[in-house]
Design an enzyme around this catalytic site. Structure first.
Site, short mmCIF file in Angstrom:
data_model
loop_
_atom_site.label_atom_id
_atom_site.label_comp_id
_atom_site.label_asym_id
_atom_site.label_seq_id
_atom_site.Cartn_x
_atom_site.Cartn_y
_atom_site.Cartn_z
N GLU A 18 38.20 42.94 41.59
CA GLU A 18 37.54 43.37 39.97
C GLU A 18 35.94 42.59 40.37
O GLU A 18 35.32 41.81 41.19
CB GLU A 18 38.23 42.28 39.25
N GLY A 19 35.09 43.62 39.52
CA GLY A 19 33.87 43.00 39.89
C GLY A 19 33.48 42.88 38.13
O GLY A 19 34.23 43.15 37.56
N LYS A 23 37.45 47.55 37.80
CA LYS A 23 38.39 47.71 39.15
C LYS A 23 38.74 47.98 39.86
O LYS A 23 38.58 49.46 39.71
CB LYS A 23 39.93 46.79 37.86
N VAL A 24 39.92 47.58 41.05
CA VAL A 24 39.39 48.55 42.14
C VAL A 24 40.77 48.58 42.41
O VAL A 24 41.83 47.32 42.66
CB VAL A 24 38.61 47.80 43.66
N LYS A 40 38.41 53.40 42.16
CA LYS A 40 37.66 52.48 41.70
C LYS A 40 37.10 52.80 40.03
O LYS A 40 36.99 53.99 39.29
CB LYS A 40 36.42 52.48 41.75
N ASP A 143 22.53 46.58 51.68
CA ASP A 143 23.61 45.22 51.36
C ASP A 143 25.13 45.08 52.33
O ASP A 143 26.47 44.91 51.97
CB ASP A 143 24.59 45.42 50.09
#
Length: 300
Positions: A18-19, A23-24, A40, A143
């Site tokens: 979860e971001g 969510k993934v 995603k 990143d």
């Protein structure tokens, strides 16, 4: 179970992450060979979407779509994408190939004695091949960290998560606040201009972590991160300090002089490759293409 509404039919099996925006999920393809998928799902509400889809999402979709045509084995594949307006919100769905673990999880399962030399060589070869492909196509990942490198049960290594990636040109202005702190190159910490060499610094940090089973530089502020770096590679000469940095040169940042062996007990080839990845000056840092031809890989 929910059946996906993109061109590629799937059913969601479990939430795996979860971001901030969504969510993934782990999912399975409906029909076909019923392969596992990573889905995603982003929901952008009206207050967050007044200016449209957030830039990082557009970048990720655009870069993955561009790279899908090349189908590089060390870059995670975007299989499908869709955007659907729901009232005043926007639902964005990305369907990607599924890999069961990231490098961080892979390292957590390593034996206390460490990874084998062949295993380290194999992971780095694949990582550098992926980076060489990105840099040849003028893409900076920006990143790179163990959480963004996927490792399949068959040992396949794939670079993932292109939310901070950029296509670069010679005149592009790049944001300073990129790359997770522990894997951030000195020129980024010093708020300077940077190019693809930032990814090679991150690759060097990951190379060291494959031997140590822990991050090499663990700072918690940008200044502390610089100090951790200079404790290992030595404080550069003032002449090498970038002129465009707002951070002033200070002898308090670390001990002077370079360190020949960055990690004790490593062989000369390993230390040489690591030192070339972790060179302070970006222009002195090894490229992914040259790293692939390094004796560390040729000897074994």
């Amino acid at each position: 179970m929910e059946v996906g509404d993109t061109a590629l039919g799937y059913e969601l099996l479990a939430e795996v992450g979860e971001g901030t925006y969504g969510k993934v999920y782990r999912a399975r393809e409906v029909g076909g060979n019923q392969r596992l998928l990573a889905v995603k799902k982003f929901n952008i509400h009206s207050d967050a979407s007044e200016n449209g889809i957030p830039v990082f999402m557009i970048r990720e979709v655009a870069l993955l779509s561009k790279m899908r045509h090349f189908s590089h084995p060390n870059i995670v594949k975007l299989l499908d994408a869709s955007a659907v307006a729901v009232g005043r919100s926007l639902d964005l769905t990305l369907v990607l190939e599924y890999i069961d673990q990231d490098l961080s999880t892979f390292l957590s399962k390593a034996p206390a004695s460490g990874l084998s030399h062949n295993c380290i060589k194999n992971v780095m070869l694949q990582l550098l091949r992926g980076l060489d492909f990105l840099h040849t196509n003028m893409v900076l990942h920006r990143d790179l960290k163990p959480e963004n490198i996927l490792v399949s049960s068959h040992g396949e290594v794939k670079i993932a998560d292109f939310g901070l990636a950029r296509i670069y040109t010679f005149n592009v202005a790049l944001t300073p606040g990129v790359v997770t702190l522990w894997y951030r190159a000195p020129e980024v910490l010093l708020n300077c201009v940077y190019m693809s060499s930032v990814d090679m610094w991150s690759a060097g940090c990951i190379f060291a972590e494959l031997f140590l089973l822990r991050p090499l530089f663990q700072g918690y502020t940008e200044v502390q991160q610089l100090q951790k770096i200079f404790e290992v590679i030595g404080l550069p000469d003032e002449d090498d300090w970038p002129e465009d940095s707002p951070v002033s040169y200070s002898v308090s940042l670390g001990p002077k002089g370079s360190c020949i062996n960055l990690i004790p007990n490593l062989g000369p080839d390993e230390n040489d490759l690591l030192a070339q990845c972790l060179a302070f000056r970006p222009s002195s840092r090894i490229s992914a293409a040259k790293a692939l031809a390094h004796p560390f890989f040729r000897k074994h």
